[in-house]
Design a protein around this motif. Structure first.
Motif, PDB file in Angstrom:
ATOM      1  N   SER A   4      20.893  -1.010  -4.495  1.00 33.54           N
ATOM      2  CA  SER A   4      20.993   0.444  -4.502  1.00 33.54           C
ATOM      3  C   SER A   4      20.788   0.967  -5.911  1.00 33.54           C
ATOM      4  O   SER A   4      20.889   0.218  -6.885  1.00 33.54           O
ATOM      5  CB  SER A   4      22.366   0.891  -4.000  1.00 33.54           C
ATOM      6  OG  SER A   4      22.632   0.394  -2.719  1.00 33.54           O
TER       7      SER A   4
ATOM      8  N   TYR B 135       5.824   8.193  -4.924  1.00 33.90           N
ATOM      9  CA  TYR B 135       6.372   8.683  -3.653  1.00 33.90           C
ATOM     10  C   TYR B 135       5.455   9.792  -3.153  1.00 33.90           C
ATOM     11  O   TYR B 135       5.137  10.729  -3.897  1.00 33.90           O
ATOM     12  CB  TYR B 135       7.787   9.222  -3.860  1.00 33.90           C
ATOM     13  CG  TYR B 135       8.373   9.867  -2.627  1.00 33.90           C
ATOM     14  CD1 TYR B 135       9.142   9.121  -1.736  1.00 33.90           C
ATOM     15  CD2 TYR B 135       8.161  11.220  -2.352  1.00 33.90           C
ATOM     16  CE1 TYR B 135       9.680   9.697  -0.595  1.00 33.90           C
ATOM     17  CE2 TYR B 135       8.702  11.801  -1.212  1.00 33.90           C
ATOM     18  CZ  TYR B 135       9.451  11.044  -0.336  1.00 33.90           C
ATOM     19  OH  TYR B 135       9.984  11.615   0.790  1.00 33.90           O
TER      20      TYR B 135
ATOM     21  N   ALA C 137      12.821  -5.576  -2.271  1.00 34.89           N
ATOM     22  CA  ALA C 137      11.618  -5.965  -2.996  1.00 34.89           C
ATOM     23  C   ALA C 137      11.470  -7.481  -2.985  1.00 34.89           C
ATOM     24  O   ALA C 137      12.457  -8.218  -2.836  1.00 34.89           O
ATOM     25  CB  ALA C 137      11.679  -5.456  -4.434  1.00 34.89           C
TER      26      ALA C 137
ATOM     27  N   VAL D 229       7.680  -3.391  -4.163  1.00 30.96           N
ATOM     28  CA  VAL D 229       8.198  -2.908  -2.887  1.00 30.96           C
ATOM     29  C   VAL D 229       7.051  -2.921  -1.894  1.00 30.96           C
ATOM     30  O   VAL D 229       5.985  -2.350  -2.183  1.00 30.96           O
ATOM     31  CB  VAL D 229       8.773  -1.486  -3.028  1.00 30.96           C
ATOM     32  CG1 VAL D 229       9.210  -0.945  -1.674  1.00 30.96           C
ATOM     33  CG2 VAL D 229       9.928  -1.483  -4.021  1.00 30.96           C
TER      34      VAL D 229
ATOM     35  N   GLN E 120      21.083   0.874 -11.475  1.00 29.87           N
ATOM     36  CA  GLN E 120      20.671   0.081 -10.321  1.00 29.87           C
ATOM     37  C   GLN E 120      21.520  -1.178 -10.247  1.00 29.87           C
ATOM     38  O   GLN E 120      21.796  -1.822 -11.256  1.00 29.87           O
ATOM     39  CB  GLN E 120      19.185  -0.276 -10.435  1.00 29.87           C
ATOM     40  CG  GLN E 120      18.671  -1.259  -9.398  1.00 29.87           C
ATOM     41  CD  GLN E 120      18.636  -2.686  -9.903  1.00 29.87           C
ATOM     42  OE1 GLN E 120      18.349  -2.931 -11.084  1.00 29.87           O
ATOM     43  NE2 GLN E 120      18.941  -3.639  -9.046  1.00 29.87           N
TER      44      GLN E 120
ATOM     45  N   TYR F 161       6.097   3.674 -10.102  1.00 31.15           N
ATOM     46  CA  TYR F 161       6.321   4.000  -8.701  1.00 31.15           C
ATOM     47  C   TYR F 161       5.566   5.266  -8.312  1.00 31.15           C
ATOM     48  O   TYR F 161       5.167   6.074  -9.151  1.00 31.15           O
ATOM     49  CB  TYR F 161       7.821   4.196  -8.430  1.00 31.15           C
ATOM     50  CG  TYR F 161       8.400   5.464  -8.998  1.00 31.15           C
ATOM     51  CD1 TYR F 161       8.410   6.645  -8.245  1.00 31.15           C
ATOM     52  CD2 TYR F 161       8.909   5.500 -10.287  1.00 31.15           C
ATOM     53  CE1 TYR F 161       8.928   7.818  -8.770  1.00 31.15           C
ATOM     54  CE2 TYR F 161       9.430   6.668 -10.817  1.00 31.15           C
ATOM     55  CZ  TYR F 161       9.445   7.825 -10.051  1.00 31.15           C
ATOM     56  OH  TYR F 161       9.942   8.984 -10.583  1.00 31.15           O
TER      57      TYR F 161
ATOM     58  N   TYR G 288      16.856  -0.091  -1.913  1.00 31.18           N
ATOM     59  CA  TYR G 288      15.559  -0.738  -2.079  1.00 31.18           C
ATOM     60  C   TYR G 288      15.589  -2.174  -1.576  1.00 31.18           C
ATOM     61  O   TYR G 288      16.644  -2.821  -1.498  1.00 31.18           O
ATOM     62  CB  TYR G 288      15.118  -0.721  -3.550  1.00 31.18           C
ATOM     63  CG  TYR G 288      15.940  -1.633  -4.434  1.00 31.18           C
ATOM     64  CD1 TYR G 288      15.584  -2.967  -4.617  1.00 31.18           C
ATOM     65  CD2 TYR G 288      17.084  -1.171  -5.083  1.00 31.18           C
ATOM     66  CE1 TYR G 288      16.334  -3.813  -5.407  1.00 31.18           C
ATOM     67  CE2 TYR G 288      17.841  -2.001  -5.883  1.00 31.18           C
ATOM     68  CZ  TYR G 288      17.467  -3.326  -6.040  1.00 31.18           C
ATOM     69  OH  TYR G 288      18.225  -4.156  -6.819  1.00 31.18           O
TER      70      TYR G 288
END
Length: 205
Positions: A166, A77, A196, A41, A141, A75, A194
């Motif tokens: 999504s 955040y 990517a 991403v 996903q 990931y 998302y």
């Protein structure tokens, strides 16, 4: 005697030529591919993520392939107040359409995957009431992809792609480890989107 030897030589050359032509046709008519995919991403906003996937892809008609994949995800955040860093593993199934036919050129496709993730979190960063903990979640996903498969010879390919979609996830466990408490933190459900980019190295056979 010489005429017989010439005939034998002619038969041998013809046989070798036939085998070579047959082998070339078989090499071009590949229907399977093992793909190693690396994606990420772009570092926009609060989220950074990378994913590595291993796929087995099978051409089932002249223009349509199906594939299964295993994935690992990392990931992070961070919005300066809440930080979450995690790892996930997943499996998925998908389909691709190649307008030119065969495993080559432009394609569009889609896939559905399921992930299980473990993560660590920090809340109220930079304050005296900072909290820390960990948790687990499961998610589904689904998404679409657009790419172009460049064949570098008969058996090797390089495929850049754009992926959008999504995901829907739910926490299965959430603990606060600091300050220590026996009360588990709140479990949440989340819906996200998302985008990517990825690149795949394929070996066809």
């Amino acid at each position: 005697m010489k005429l017989l030897e010439i005939r034998k030589l002619g038969c041998a050359v013809a046989a070798v030529s036939l085998l070579a032509a047959s082998g070339g046709a078989l090499a071009q008519d590949v229907k399977n591919s093992i793909n190693l995919v690396v994606g990420g991403v772009p570092p926009i906003g609060y989220v950074k993520a990378t994913v590595v996937m291993l796929e087995y892809e099978r051409l089932i008609t002249q223009k349509i392939s199906v594939f299964g994949r295993g994935s690992t995800l990392k990931y992070k955040y961070d919005d300066d107040t809440y930080e979450e860093e995690g790892d996930g593993r997943g499996i998925g199934l998908g389909v691709r359409f190649f307008p030119k036919g065969g495993l080559r050129g432009f394609y569009v496709g889609g896939a559905v995957s399921t992930f299980k993730s473990t993560w660590d979190w920090i809340d109220d960063k930079g304050t005296t009431s900072i909290k820390r903990g960990d948790g687990e979640s499961t998610s589904i996903q689904w998404g679409a992809e657009v790419g172009y498969r460049f064949n570098l010879g008969r058996h090797v390919s390089l495929t850049p792609a754009l992926n959008v979609g999504s995901w829907l996830g739910a926490d299965t466990k959430c603990n606060q480890t600091s300050p220590a408490t026996t009360v588990p933190c709140d479990k949440e459900s989340q819906l996200g989107f998302y985008g990517a980019v990825s690149v795949a190295l394929g070996i066809a056979f």
